[in-house]
Design an enzyme around this catalytic site. Structure first.
Site, mmCIF file in Angstrom:
data_model
loop_
_atom_site.group_PDB
_atom_site.id
_atom_site.type_symbol
_atom_site.label_atom_id
_atom_site.label_comp_id
_atom_site.label_asym_id
_atom_site.label_seq_id
_atom_site.Cartn_x
_atom_site.Cartn_y
_atom_site.Cartn_z
ATOM 1 N N GLY A 515 31.512 29.916 41.538
ATOM 2 C CA GLY A 515 31.945 30.383 40.234
ATOM 3 C C GLY A 515 33.353 29.916 39.956
ATOM 4 O O GLY A 515 34.033 29.360 40.823
ATOM 5 N N GLY A 518 39.847 32.193 35.536
ATOM 6 C CA GLY A 518 41.222 31.866 35.234
ATOM 7 C C GLY A 518 42.052 31.582 36.470
ATOM 8 O O GLY A 518 43.007 30.809 36.433
ATOM 9 N N GLY A 520 40.901 30.188 39.254
ATOM 10 C CA GLY A 520 40.441 28.935 39.833
ATOM 11 C C GLY A 520 38.990 29.072 40.248
ATOM 12 O O GLY A 520 38.273 29.931 39.741
ATOM 13 N N VAL A 522 35.747 29.372 43.162
ATOM 14 C CA VAL A 522 35.370 29.998 44.425
ATOM 15 C C VAL A 522 34.254 29.171 45.048
ATOM 16 O O VAL A 522 33.289 28.799 44.368
ATOM 17 C CB VAL A 522 34.895 31.453 44.221
ATOM 18 C CG1 VAL A 522 34.472 32.058 45.545
ATOM 19 C CG2 VAL A 522 36.001 32.289 43.600
ATOM 20 N N LYS A 536 38.510 31.271 47.708
ATOM 21 C CA LYS A 536 39.044 31.262 46.355
ATOM 22 C C LYS A 536 40.223 30.291 46.328
ATOM 23 O O LYS A 536 41.196 30.455 47.051
ATOM 24 C CB LYS A 536 39.496 32.650 45.931
ATOM 25 C CG LYS A 536 40.022 32.697 44.486
ATOM 26 C CD LYS A 536 40.748 33.986 44.178
ATOM 27 C CE LYS A 536 39.799 35.145 44.069
ATOM 28 N NZ LYS A 536 40.498 36.368 43.599
ATOM 29 N N ASP A 633 40.904 45.107 36.359
ATOM 30 C CA ASP A 633 39.941 44.107 35.878
ATOM 31 C C ASP A 633 38.549 44.383 36.431
ATOM 32 O O ASP A 633 37.866 43.487 36.932
ATOM 33 C CB ASP A 633 40.392 42.696 36.252
ATOM 34 C CG ASP A 633 39.649 41.631 35.426
ATOM 35 O OD1 ASP A 633 39.143 41.970 34.342
ATOM 36 O OD2 ASP A 633 39.575 40.476 35.872
#
Length: 826
Positions: A515, A518, A520, A522, A536, A633
């Site tokens: 995936g 924002g 970066g 993974v 990540k 988040d």
């Protein structure tokens, strides 16, 4: 074992799981009064029904017994488990030889009670205990010759006998279904094992899967939940003629509960909640990974509250270090120092000091305990005098127990359990105690010296960066974590080399990409030792990443919980900044919830388990961890799923640590994902526990509805998901919000309750929202009479979706269509 105040999960099966056809009748079957599919008979008190049914997803017909007056949790007993009737032509009757039989339309016998009896005056009667008995009428009396309680299926009911004949080795056992749609005998079985001290074993084929711990006359001491409730009526009987059996009964006749082994090997205890009119789960063997037999191998110790959960007993060390490093603990541990008997056996001229014992409190004692009549004050002495004795324990109901050979299946309990004394060499209790103190002191001194050196190196690096225009994060082969990162306390993290991570991810190939957001991308990777990881990688083009990178390392390295993703290590080298996580094979919740095919795997039980797990993770962050953390988040793509679809909260790049007296904070830099952000945070930069609660409320409504708030698509284009939920609430039609993939049925009350909690969590004013601890009580029905929710925030469709923003002094925000941490999964 009944814990009315501790409801773990809602009922796993409901009436809709069985396509049962009804036909009313009496309570007996005779040669002239048979049951023709779809007929049935009912016990005299109306409690139980016997008849034909088809399991969910199957067209085969079986004869079974289930509750009659309340929703069906499961079919307690199935007669023709291995030979179903393929159509609706089945008949259950009394044959000419006096047996209960099931025949198909061709008059072929598919199942029989198979006892020797005369056919004259034989009848089968369904009792109010749920037992079907076959009786033969003699001149003066009715004699029972067969009963269903003696041919158990997957359910252990009150007054049943789980028995073993110690002479013939014949056993009455529970056997699981092969699958929820196939009642034939599955892989798992439960038996009573007399041993030296009786225990209940759960088997997976011929492999021991779980055990109860020894019986002490009142309870099984390996099940701490039984400690306060032994008056359930459990009795273990030895008839002195070879039979040993376990049975139970409830003092309150109206109390409905039983034990049930699922096709996946979980043993659980449901009970009927008369007040709320639905089934609840009171106890289950799937409390933690430590419940699996021998999880940590010989001489290993399992503690579900620690990470990793397995460690070696004091005085022992891993037998195969390379396996332990990958999370495979089955090889267990070996003794670090020779015991006195071993030293003598090896020809030592000086046997040295006698061995001692390490004390372990509140534990499940090892398997294969040996009973001794020795009194408590002599138990230690007896063990020391026997070179084969590896440990001992004492229980008032059992007496002295000791163990020889390997100690296996020891685990830590939060309460109850037994005190175990493990035999170790005297050096583990004396000399090495001083050595540990010396080592500890040396480590502290070395850490202080190292920290001072790193600080000056960082300062020098920073000065050089200011002069030469270089980056603060300047890594070298001597200091992988240079610059700002050197200030971070990373004692528990592994520092990975960039070359190793590049090799593990095939040089960060797109084929391994899981995936991107924002922060970066993974990537999925596999280290040389075979361990799978998720890496990540901070995007160099992102101006937002450095602070979040440091922040995530600080936050996650200090928190550990079963519902939080685990950070393994990091790397900062050659301008690369990477975080290394445990790999979650099922990626994010969004990958299941919003996929038309995968979402079918998320029945209500799994969805509720995910909801409850997210709550537990947030409660830990907000209240129970040593740091007080606001995530900022929370969204479905940041909820990762493990192999068993248990949730783990991830992505702490935007998280904030609160001080002891802080309840809320302001920020000029709003970061997160619109659609999940609380109004006070999105508009004014104020965040608190209640802003996380708002995000959770959105996630909860997404889980129930199967619809994503940010890509919501309805006929009324002006409404958001929150708006639609409120519209249905006002119209008293909330059931219309529920994902069609969920079979509502008798679960409607529980599902509607969760929707109401979702609306309470998304109310516009933060003060109106419940805390996460209150949310847990609400969804688990521990709070009666929930308040009426006010209208949620953002009920109208927003013009922006995923975004991160920077709040200006006028408290406005700009849109750059980017989230700092919006990942699709690991």
């Amino acid at each position: 074992m009944i814990l009315p105040g501790k409801v773990r999960i809602f009922s796993l099966f409901i009436f809709s799981h069985y396509a049962v056809k009804f036909c009313f009748g009496g309570d007996v079957i005779t040669a002239s009064e048979h049951i023709q599919d779809p007929g049935s008979i009912i016990s005299s008190g109306g409690l139980y029904r016997l008849g034909f049914f088809s399991p969910n997803g199957s067209t085969n017909r079986y004869v079974g017994i289930w509750h009659n007056k309340i929703p069906v949790f499961n079919v307690f007993w199935v007669a023709n488990r291995e030979k179903p009737v393929p159509d609706s032509s089945g008949v259950m009757t009394i044959s000419d030889n006096g047996n209960v039989v099931i025949m198909n339309g061709k008059k072929e016998v598919l199942w029989s009670s198979n006892v020797s009896t005369s056919g004259a005056n034989a009848k089968a009667q369904l009792l109010d205990t749920g037992n079907l008995i076959l009786q033969k009428q003699s001149s003066n009396d009715t004699e029972p010759v067969w009963e269903s309680f003696n041919t158990m299926s997957d359910t252990f009911m009150a007054k049943m006998k789980l028995s073993t004949n110690t002479k013939t080795k014949e056993k009455q056992v529970l056997t699981s279904w092969k699958s929820p749609s196939d009642p034939s005998i599955g892989s798992f079985s439960i038996s009573l094992e007399p041993l030296d001290i009786p225990e209940v074993f759960l088997w997976n084929g011929t492999t021991l899967y779980w055990r109860s711990g020894p019986w002490n006359g009142k309870v099984f001491i390996g099940i701490p939940e039984m400690e306060s409730v032994y008056l359930d009526g459990f009795t273990l009987v030895d008839d002195k003629e070879g039979y040993v059996y376990l049975t139970y009964n409830f003092a309150e006749v109206s109390y409905l509960s039983f034990f049930f082994v699922r096709s996946n090997g979980e043993l659980l205890q449901p009970f009927w909640d008369e007040k709320y009119k639905h089934w609840r789960i009171d106890w289950s063997t799937r409390d933690s990974a430590c419940d699996v037999y021998g999880k940590c191998g010989p001489f290993g110790f399992c503690d579900a509250k620690k990470s990793p959960i397995c460690s070696c007993l004091r005085g022992f060390e891993p037998k195969k270090v390379e396996e332990w490093s990958t999370g495979n603990w089955s090889s267990g541990c070996i003794q670090s120092s020779l015991l006195q008997c071993d030293r003598i056996k090896n020809g030592s001229t000086k046997a040295g000091k006698i061995d001692g014992f390490v004390k372990l409190e509140n534990v499940k004692v090892p398997n294969y305990a040996i009973w001794s009549s020795t009194l408590e004050d002599k138990c230690r002495e007896q063990c020391l005098s026997n070179c084969s004795c590896a440990a001992y324990a004492y229980d008032a109901g059992v007496g002295c127990m000791y163990w020889t050979g390997h100690l296996i299946d020891i685990r830590k309990f939060s309460y109850a359990g037994t005190t175990l004394y493990v035999r170790v060499a005297h050096t583990e209790l004396e000399g090495k105690r001083d050595l540990r103190a010396i080592i500890a002191t040396a480590v502290v001194v070395a850490t202080v010296v190292f920290s001072i050196g790193i600080f000056f190196a960082w300062k020098k690096s920073k000065e050089r960066g200011g002069k030469d225009g270089g980056h603060v994060l300047e890594a070298s082969s001597e200091n992988m974590l240079g610059g700002s990162l050197s200030k971070v306390n990373l004692q528990e993290l592994v520092l990975y080399k960039l070359d190793d991570l590049a090799a593990a991810t095939s040089n960060f190939s797109d084929a391994n990409k899981l995936g991107e957001g924002g922060f970066g991308a993974v990537y999925r990777g596999r280290l040389l030792n075979g361990k799978e990881i998720a890496v990540k990688r901070l995007s160099r083009a992102s101006g937002q990443g450095l602070q979040e990178f440091i922040n995530e390392m600080v936050v996650i390295s200090k928190v550990q919980h079963r519902n939080l993703v685990r950070l393994l290590g990091c790397c900062a080298e050659q301008e690369e900044k990477l975080l290394v996580y445990e790999f979650m094979p099922n990626k994010g919740l969004d990958a299941f919830l919003f996929d038309p095919l995968k979402r079918e795997q998320l029945d209500w039980r799994r969805r509720f388990n995910i909801i409850d797990g997210i709550c537990r993770g947030l409660l830990y962050l907000h209240r129970d961890s040593r740091l007080r953390i606001i995530h900022r988040d929370l969204k479905t793509s940041n909820i990762l799923l493990d192999e068993e679809l248990n949730p783990r909260i991830s992505d702490f790049g935007t998280a904030r640590i609160f001080g002891g007296n802080e309840d809320q904070a302001d920020t000029l830099r709003v970061v997160g994902t619109y659609g999940y952000m609380a109004p006070e945070y999105a508009m004014e930069g104020r965040f608190s526990e209640k802003s996380d609660v708002f995000s959770f409320g959105v996630v909860l409504l997404e889980i129930v509805s199967g619809r994503q708030n940010n890509t919501f698509n309805e006929e009324d284009q002006s409404l958001s998901l929150l708006g639609l939920a409120w519209k249905y609430w006002e119209e008293n039609n909330v059931v219309a919000l529920v994902d069609p993939k969920i079979s509502v049925g008798r679960l409607e009350v529980d599902i509607m309750r969760c929707i109401k909690v979702g609306l309470l969590c998304t109310q516009e004013l933060a003060n109106d929202r419940p805390t996460i601890s209150t949310v847990i009580s609400m969804i688990n029905n521990e709070i009666v009479g929930l308040p009426r929710p006010n209208k949620p925030a953002f009920t109208e469709r927003q013009t922006t979706t995923d975004t991160g923003s920077s709040r200006q002094s006028q408290k406005k925000y700009s849109v750059n269509r980017l989230t700092v941490t919006a990942l699709e999964g690991r």
